[in-house]
Design a protein around this motif. Structure first.
Motif, mmCIF file in Angstrom:
data_model
loop_
_atom_site.group_PDB
_atom_site.id
_atom_site.type_symbol
_atom_site.label_atom_id
_atom_site.label_comp_id
_atom_site.label_asym_id
_atom_site.label_seq_id
_atom_site.Cartn_x
_atom_site.Cartn_y
_atom_site.Cartn_z
ATOM 1 N N UNK A 189 -39.919 57.286 -96.199
ATOM 2 C CA UNK A 189 -41.075 56.453 -96.558
ATOM 3 C C UNK A 189 -40.755 55.540 -97.736
ATOM 4 N N UNK A 190 -39.638 54.809 -97.621
ATOM 5 C CA UNK A 190 -39.202 53.881 -98.666
ATOM 6 C C UNK A 190 -39.298 52.435 -98.152
ATOM 7 N N UNK A 191 -39.795 51.519 -98.942
ATOM 8 C CA UNK A 191 -39.799 50.113 -98.537
ATOM 9 C C UNK A 191 -38.364 49.600 -98.408
ATOM 10 N N UNK A 192 -38.083 48.896 -97.316
ATOM 11 C CA UNK A 192 -36.756 48.311 -97.114
ATOM 12 C C UNK A 192 -36.795 46.841 -97.498
ATOM 13 N N UNK A 193 -35.895 46.447 -98.390
ATOM 14 C CA UNK A 193 -35.759 45.058 -98.809
ATOM 15 C C UNK A 193 -34.416 44.548 -98.292
ATOM 16 N N UNK A 210 -36.111 45.733 -107.491
ATOM 17 C CA UNK A 210 -35.301 46.759 -108.151
ATOM 18 C C UNK A 210 -36.078 47.458 -109.259
ATOM 19 N N UNK A 211 -37.007 46.761 -109.869
ATOM 20 C CA UNK A 211 -37.787 47.331 -110.970
ATOM 21 C C UNK A 211 -38.841 48.321 -110.488
ATOM 22 N N UNK A 212 -39.122 48.316 -109.177
ATOM 23 C CA UNK A 212 -40.100 49.256 -108.651
ATOM 24 C C UNK A 212 -39.477 50.634 -108.499
ATOM 25 N N UNK A 213 -40.292 51.630 -108.199
ATOM 26 C CA UNK A 213 -39.830 53.017 -108.224
ATOM 27 C C UNK A 213 -39.201 53.476 -106.916
ATOM 28 N N UNK A 214 -39.513 52.798 -105.787
ATOM 29 C CA UNK A 214 -39.060 53.285 -104.489
ATOM 30 C C UNK A 214 -38.575 52.126 -103.629
ATOM 31 N N UNK A 215 -37.345 52.242 -103.110
ATOM 32 C CA UNK A 215 -36.814 51.207 -102.217
ATOM 33 C C UNK A 215 -35.500 51.645 -101.598
ATOM 34 N N UNK A 216 -35.110 50.947 -100.539
ATOM 35 C CA UNK A 216 -33.788 51.082 -99.943
ATOM 36 C C UNK A 216 -33.323 49.671 -99.603
ATOM 37 N N UNK A 254 -30.231 52.318 -108.744
ATOM 38 C CA UNK A 254 -30.174 53.194 -107.572
ATOM 39 C C UNK A 254 -29.843 54.624 -107.967
ATOM 40 N N UNK A 255 -30.310 55.566 -107.149
ATOM 41 C CA UNK A 255 -29.981 56.976 -107.328
ATOM 42 C C UNK A 255 -28.846 57.406 -106.407
ATOM 43 N N UNK A 256 -28.829 56.823 -105.202
ATOM 44 C CA UNK A 256 -27.892 57.239 -104.155
ATOM 45 C C UNK A 256 -27.282 56.008 -103.512
ATOM 46 N N UNK A 257 -26.005 56.095 -103.177
ATOM 47 C CA UNK A 257 -25.340 55.084 -102.358
ATOM 48 C C UNK A 257 -24.752 55.772 -101.133
ATOM 49 N N UNK A 258 -25.131 55.310 -99.953
ATOM 50 C CA UNK A 258 -24.542 55.797 -98.709
ATOM 51 C C UNK A 258 -23.494 54.779 -98.280
ATOM 52 N N UNK A 259 -22.243 55.209 -98.278
ATOM 53 C CA UNK A 259 -21.124 54.318 -97.971
ATOM 54 C C UNK A 259 -20.653 54.584 -96.543
ATOM 55 N N UNK A 260 -20.830 53.592 -95.667
ATOM 56 C CA UNK A 260 -20.398 53.692 -94.278
ATOM 57 C C UNK A 260 -18.948 53.225 -94.192
ATOM 58 N N UNK A 261 -18.032 54.148 -94.377
ATOM 59 C CA UNK A 261 -16.606 53.829 -94.378
ATOM 60 C C UNK A 261 -16.008 54.192 -93.018
ATOM 61 N N UNK A 262 -16.424 53.450 -91.998
ATOM 62 C CA UNK A 262 -16.015 53.751 -90.637
ATOM 63 C C UNK A 262 -14.640 53.169 -90.305
ATOM 64 N N UNK A 263 -14.064 53.674 -89.194
ATOM 65 C CA UNK A 263 -12.779 53.186 -88.718
ATOM 66 C C UNK A 263 -12.838 51.681 -88.469
ATOM 67 N N UNK A 264 -11.758 50.979 -88.803
ATOM 68 C CA UNK A 264 -11.729 49.525 -88.668
ATOM 69 C C UNK A 264 -12.018 49.076 -87.247
ATOM 70 N N UNK A 265 -11.478 49.781 -86.257
ATOM 71 C CA UNK A 265 -11.697 49.384 -84.867
ATOM 72 C C UNK A 265 -13.165 49.484 -84.490
ATOM 73 N N UNK A 266 -13.848 50.493 -85.020
ATOM 74 C CA UNK A 266 -15.263 50.678 -84.717
ATOM 75 C C UNK A 266 -16.096 49.535 -85.282
#
Length: 204
Positions: free
Chosen positions: A37-41, A66-72, A90-102
Motif C-alpha cells: 500500500x505504497x504510492x508509486x512515483x 521523497x519528503x513524504x513518509x511512504x513511497x516506492x 529510502x529504507x530499502x533498495x531492491x536490486x534486480x541483478x538479472x542475467x544479461x541475456x534475460x
C-alpha cells in the motif's frame, strides 16, 4: 548486502528499485506498491515532457515525494541529482541483478511491442519506430543501445553505494524466481495482509 533468503522483518515505507533497463523496475515498483500500500512515483513520467524534452520541474517533483513518509520508486536518473534525494530517504533498495541475456531479451520484447503498437508512454511520447531505432546510434536516444552501454553499471556502483548509504538495506536478486520468493517471504514476515487491496471509493 541481503539476498532472496533475507525477507524484510518490517513493512517497508520507502523503497527504491534498481536495475538496468529491461530488468522490470517499474513493474516491480507497481507490484510492491500494491502489496504494501505504497504510492508509486514513476520517474520516467516525471522526467519526460512533450517530445521527450526533460521537464525542468523534474528534480523538484522528486524532492516533493521523497519528503513524504511512504513511497516506492525506480532508482535512475542518477546524473540528474536523484542520488542526493532518494537514497538518503529510502529504507530499502531492491536490486534486480538479472542475467544479461534475460534483461536483453526482456528489453527487446518490450521495445518491439511498444514500437509496433505505438502505445503512448508518458506525456504523449511513444517509442520510436523500428526504422528509427535501427538508424539511431546515440545511446541517449536508443534504449537498446543505452542498455548495452550501461549493462554493468549497477555492479560497478553498488560497492560505493553500500558505503555511501550505509543505512540502506540493499536486497540483491539474481533471478525472477528469487524475486517471487523474497516478496512472498517479506509479506509474510512483515505481517502485511496478503488479501487484495480494497478499492478506495472516490469522493463525489
Amino acid at each position: 548486502m541481503l539476498t532472496a533468503r533475507d525477507p524484510l522483518p518490517f513493512p517497508p515505507r520507502r523503497i527504491l528499485i534498481a536495475g538496468v533497463s529491461g530488468s522490470g523496475k517499474t513493474t516491480l515498483a507497481r507490484r510492491i506498491g500494491a502489496r504494501f500500500d505504497l504510492p508509486h512515483h514513476e520517474l520516467d513520467a516525471l522526467h519526460h515532457g512533450a517530445d521527450w524534452t526533460p521537464r525542468p520541474e523534474f528534480l523538484d517533483d522528486v524532492r516533493s515525494f521523497a519528503a513524504t513518509d511512504r513511497w516506492v520508486s525506480e532508482w535512475q536518473y542518477t546524473s540528474k541529482g536523484v542520488d542526493d534525494v532518494l537514497p538518503p530517504r529510502a529504507e530499502v533498495c531492491v536490486w534486480l541483478d538479472y542475467d544479461d541475456r534475460l534483461v536483453r531479451a526482456r528489453l527487446w520484447r518490450r521495445t518491439l511491442g511498444r514500437s509496433i503498437l505505438r502505445r503512448e508512454l508518458w506525456n504523449g511520447n511513444r517509442e520510436p519506430t523500428l526504422w528509427r531505432l535501427a538508424i539511431t546510434t546515440a545511446p541517449e536516444e536508443n534504449v537498446l543501445r543505452w542498455q548495452a552501454k550501461t549493462l554493468n553499471v549497477w555492479r560497478e556502483r553498488m560497492p560505493e553505494y553500500e558505503q555511501r548509504f550505509s543505512h540502506l538495506r540493499i536486497v540483491r536478486l539474481r533471478h525472477p524466481r528469487e524475486l517471487g520468493q523474497w516478496l512472498q517471504a517479506s509479506v509474510a514476515a512483515s505481517g502485511t495482509s496478503t488479501a487484495p487491496p480494497k478499492r478506495r471509493s472516490r469522493a463525489r
